[in-house]
Scaffold this motif. Sequence first.
Motif, PDB file in Angstrom:
ATOM      1  N   LEU A   1       6.022  13.885  -6.938  1.00 20.86           N
ATOM      2  CA  LEU A   1       5.756  13.016  -5.787  1.00 20.86           C
ATOM      3  C   LEU A   1       5.740  13.770  -4.469  1.00 20.86           C
ATOM      4  N   ASP A   2       6.247  14.990  -4.494  1.00 25.06           N
ATOM      5  CA  ASP A   2       6.217  15.777  -3.268  1.00 25.06           C
ATOM      6  C   ASP A   2       4.798  16.182  -2.886  1.00 25.06           C
ATOM      7  N   GLN A   3       3.858  15.933  -3.789  1.00 28.78           N
ATOM      8  CA  GLN A   3       2.465  16.202  -3.428  1.00 28.78           C
ATOM      9  C   GLN A   3       1.884  15.045  -2.620  1.00 28.78           C
ATOM     10  N   VAL A   4       2.527  13.905  -2.712  1.00 26.73           N
ATOM     11  CA  VAL A   4       2.088  12.756  -1.920  1.00 26.73           C
ATOM     12  C   VAL A   4       2.542  12.927  -0.474  1.00 26.73           C
ATOM     13  N   HIS A   5       3.755  13.391  -0.321  1.00 26.14           N
ATOM     14  CA  HIS A   5       4.343  13.564   0.999  1.00 26.14           C
ATOM     15  C   HIS A   5       5.386  14.666   0.894  1.00 26.14           C
ATOM     16  N   LYS A   6       5.636  15.301   2.018  1.00 27.23           N
ATOM     17  CA  LYS A   6       6.546  16.435   2.019  1.00 27.23           C
ATOM     18  C   LYS A   6       7.889  16.093   1.369  1.00 27.23           C
ATOM     19  N   ARG A   7       8.439  14.946   1.743  1.00 24.23           N
ATOM     20  CA  ARG A   7       9.709  14.510   1.172  1.00 24.23           C
ATOM     21  C   ARG A   7       9.488  13.309   0.248  1.00 24.23           C
ATOM     22  N   GLY A   8       8.446  13.444  -0.566  1.00 24.15           N
ATOM     23  CA  GLY A   8       7.992  12.328  -1.389  1.00 24.15           C
ATOM     24  C   GLY A   8       9.042  11.774  -2.338  1.00 24.15           C
ATOM     25  N   THR A   9       9.737  12.656  -3.031  1.00 23.43           N
ATOM     26  CA  THR A   9      10.733  12.216  -4.013  1.00 23.43           C
ATOM     27  C   THR A   9      11.798  11.353  -3.357  1.00 23.43           C
TER      28      THR A   9
ATOM     29  N   ALA B   1       0.832  -1.206   0.000  1.00 24.06           N
ATOM     30  CA  ALA B   1       0.000   0.000   0.000  1.00 24.06           C
ATOM     31  C   ALA B   1       0.862   1.250   0.000  1.00 24.06           C
ATOM     32  N   VAL B   2       1.934   1.217   0.782  1.00 20.03           N
ATOM     33  CA  VAL B   2       2.837   2.371   0.853  1.00 20.03           C
ATOM     34  C   VAL B   2       3.488   2.614  -0.512  1.00 20.03           C
ATOM     35  N   VAL B   3       3.971   1.544  -1.118  1.00 17.03           N
ATOM     36  CA  VAL B   3       4.623   1.680  -2.421  1.00 17.03           C
ATOM     37  C   VAL B   3       3.614   2.061  -3.499  1.00 17.03           C
ATOM     38  N   ALA B   4       2.442   1.456  -3.433  1.00 16.52           N
ATOM     39  CA  ALA B   4       1.414   1.710  -4.453  1.00 16.52           C
ATOM     40  C   ALA B   4       0.998   3.177  -4.468  1.00 16.52           C
ATOM     41  N   ARG B   5       0.948   3.777  -3.303  1.00 13.28           N
ATOM     42  CA  ARG B   5       0.545   5.180  -3.197  1.00 13.28           C
ATOM     43  C   ARG B   5       1.448   6.059  -4.066  1.00 13.28           C
ATOM     44  N   TYR B   6       2.714   5.657  -4.173  1.00 10.98           N
ATOM     45  CA  TYR B   6       3.645   6.419  -5.008  1.00 10.98           C
ATOM     46  C   TYR B   6       3.585   5.981  -6.467  1.00 10.98           C
ATOM     47  N   MET B   7       3.528   4.686  -6.654  1.00 11.59           N
ATOM     48  CA  MET B   7       3.501   4.158  -8.021  1.00 11.59           C
ATOM     49  C   MET B   7       2.305   4.705  -8.792  1.00 11.59           C
ATOM     50  N   ASN B   8       1.179   4.809  -8.133  1.00 11.20           N
ATOM     51  CA  ASN B   8      -0.042   5.279  -8.775  1.00 11.20           C
ATOM     52  C   ASN B   8       0.047   6.738  -9.202  1.00 11.20           C
ATOM     53  N   VAL B   9       0.963   7.470  -8.604  1.00 11.77           N
ATOM     54  CA  VAL B   9       1.187   8.846  -9.042  1.00 11.77           C
ATOM     55  C   VAL B   9       2.310   8.884 -10.066  1.00 11.77           C
ATOM     56  N   PHE B  10       3.373   8.150  -9.743  1.00 10.92           N
ATOM     57  CA  PHE B  10       4.577   8.248 -10.568  1.00 10.92           C
ATOM     58  C   PHE B  10       4.402   7.665 -11.971  1.00 10.92           C
ATOM     59  N   MET B  11       3.880   6.475 -12.019  1.00 16.17           N
ATOM     60  CA  MET B  11       3.833   5.766 -13.296  1.00 16.17           C
ATOM     61  C   MET B  11       2.980   6.479 -14.354  1.00 16.17           C
ATOM     62  N   PRO B  12       1.764   6.908 -14.035  1.00 17.03           N
ATOM     63  CA  PRO B  12       0.997   7.666 -15.033  1.00 17.03           C
ATOM     64  C   PRO B  12       1.698   8.952 -15.448  1.00 17.03           C
ATOM     65  N   ALA B  13       2.320   9.633 -14.484  1.00 21.41           N
ATOM     66  CA  ALA B  13       3.047  10.862 -14.811  1.00 21.41           C
ATOM     67  C   ALA B  13       4.197  10.570 -15.759  1.00 21.41           C
ATOM     68  N   LEU B  14       4.891   9.460 -15.509  1.00 24.27           N
ATOM     69  CA  LEU B  14       5.994   9.075 -16.393  1.00 24.27           C
ATOM     70  C   LEU B  14       5.469   8.738 -17.782  1.00 24.27           C
ATOM     71  N   GLU B  15       4.372   8.007 -17.810  1.00 22.51           N
ATOM     72  CA  GLU B  15       3.777   7.622 -19.096  1.00 22.51           C
ATOM     73  C   GLU B  15       3.422   8.857 -19.919  1.00 22.51           C
ATOM     74  N   THR B  16       2.881   9.884 -19.264  1.00 16.01           N
ATOM     75  CA  THR B  16       2.547  11.142 -19.941  1.00 16.01           C
ATOM     76  C   THR B  16       3.786  11.761 -20.590  1.00 16.01           C
ATOM     77  N   GLU B  17       4.876  11.774 -19.829  1.00 13.85           N
ATOM     78  CA  GLU B  17       6.124  12.342 -20.342  1.00 13.85           C
ATOM     79  C   GLU B  17       6.658  11.523 -21.511  1.00 13.85           C
ATOM     80  N   LEU B  18       6.570  10.225 -21.377  1.00  9.17           N
ATOM     81  CA  LEU B  18       7.091   9.348 -22.431  1.00  9.17           C
ATOM     82  C   LEU B  18       6.308   9.528 -23.736  1.00  9.17           C
ATOM     83  N   LYS B  19       5.004   9.740 -23.585  1.00 12.00           N
ATOM     84  CA  LYS B  19       4.160   9.931 -24.778  1.00 12.00           C
ATOM     85  C   LYS B  19       4.632  11.127 -25.586  1.00 12.00           C
ATOM     86  N   ARG B  20       5.078  12.152 -24.880  1.00  7.10           N
ATOM     87  CA  ARG B  20       5.571  13.342 -25.585  1.00  7.10           C
ATOM     88  C   ARG B  20       6.740  12.996 -26.487  1.00  7.10           C
TER      89      ARG B  20
END
Lengths: 219, 219
Positions: free
Chosen positions: B106-114, B64-83
């Motif tokens: 990822l800093d929107q997930v947690h203060k030191r998210g990255t 759950a902890v990892v997923a919380r980040y993956m669910n933000v990171f992976m779509p964001a990465l996919e968006t960048e890759l599409k460009r």
Amino acid sequence: MSESAVRPKKSKVSTQKKILDAAETLFAREGFEQTSLRQITQEADVNLASVNYHFGSKKALIQAVVARYMNVFMPALETELKRLDDKPEIDSLAVFASFKAPLISLDQVHKRGTEHFLRLLGFAYSETQGHLRRYTQTAFGDVLQHLLALLHRANPKLTEQDMFWRLHFVLGATVFAQVSGQALIEIAQAEFDERADIQTVIEHLITFIAGGLDSQLDG
Amino acid sequence: MSESAVRPKKSKVSTQKKILDAAETLFAREGFEQTSLRQITQEADVNLASVNYHFGSKKALIQAVVARYMNVFMPALETELKRLDDKPEIDSLAVFASFKAPLISLDQVHKRGTEHFLRLLGFAYSETQGHLRRYTQTAFGDVLQHLLALLHRANPKLTEQDMFWRLHFVLGATVFAQVSGQALIEIAQAEFDERADIQTVIEHLITFIAGGLDSQLDG
DNA sequence: AATTAAATTAAACGCATGTTTAAAATATGC
DNA sequence: GCATATTTTAAACATGCGTTTAATTTAATT
């Protein structure tokens, strides 16, 4: 009936060595923390308490296992490095080639010594075994300094700081390749139907770290 | 005395979120296996049993902890890759630049998210958390495939196999830098009296992995 | 307000770990 | 050959872990 002529098998291996050998094999396979003393003593066919009797603690056993390799590897490496001191011109590849003989010489410690040593190194870095890092740094810091100086000489464009970091990234990639190597091999086999093996990993790794080490800051 | 006008602080954070936040911080600092549920629940100021009540098990909490980040990171990465798909010419640096924005987001997930995300990733790979690797591979395998394809396009001289291995070495060096980063920073500071920090590590790292990735097989 | 569902709590469970103990067995020295 | 170390052994110890239980409290629903 006391036919003392044949003497079938009374190899008489010391308890200490039996423990060290069993611990090494299990540590290299599973990692330090994942391996219990009960596993070790069962594999070694000795009593559970003998680890603490002979070594004092699990932590001391871990150090003993690693030290057995370090005491062979580090002097051998130092010998190789000394040779390079005399050469007028050296490159990174020559420096890393210095690792080859010392690494292979580890097979005299144990049948699969080279492999075990690299994996132990991997776990020592990836698990939080701070005492191991401290031990290596204090016991063989001069050898590592020597290595760093030679790499700097081989690549004078880079500062010593640059070399410090790159050397540790090399270590990181190597360690990672050792610890995750088998899992990656399986993925590669499934993904590319490739006959990937350890040798494949090492070849790719060497190319990678050589490129990373010689990477120029400005294109 | 029931002055309901002010209402000092009744922030009312859900137990789930309190657990996730505390677990994340501790996991990122100590690793998954080194962190106990008792540490987590104490830090989160909730009852020990609530982890198993809300998440089922420690393993599920880790996911759950990892997923919380993956669910933000992976779509964001996919968006960048599409460009990059639209661009006619790309190089490795451009591909890796695609990581920057998603990582910072990822800093929107947690203060030191990255920082947390990278360290979690590091532990996920260096500890034997096979289920995490499996989860990432199955949940976001398509994004990773996309990444691999782009890297291949950026470096067509290399085979897909080459790219596969190098990408994982990149990951290894990165992970290593994250997990061992602080220890290395301290050594660097002591050794070179350098004002080394995380930023220093990242800059050296990027240079290194770019060089490793573009490494040519023949001089 | 009464009833039902959800969440929290304190306590204990079962298990595995590294370590210690004290008695038995073995080897060593005189 | 006896006395003395040294080593081996089985058992218990102490601790920490993830998990479960059952009772209590809180929230939601009717």
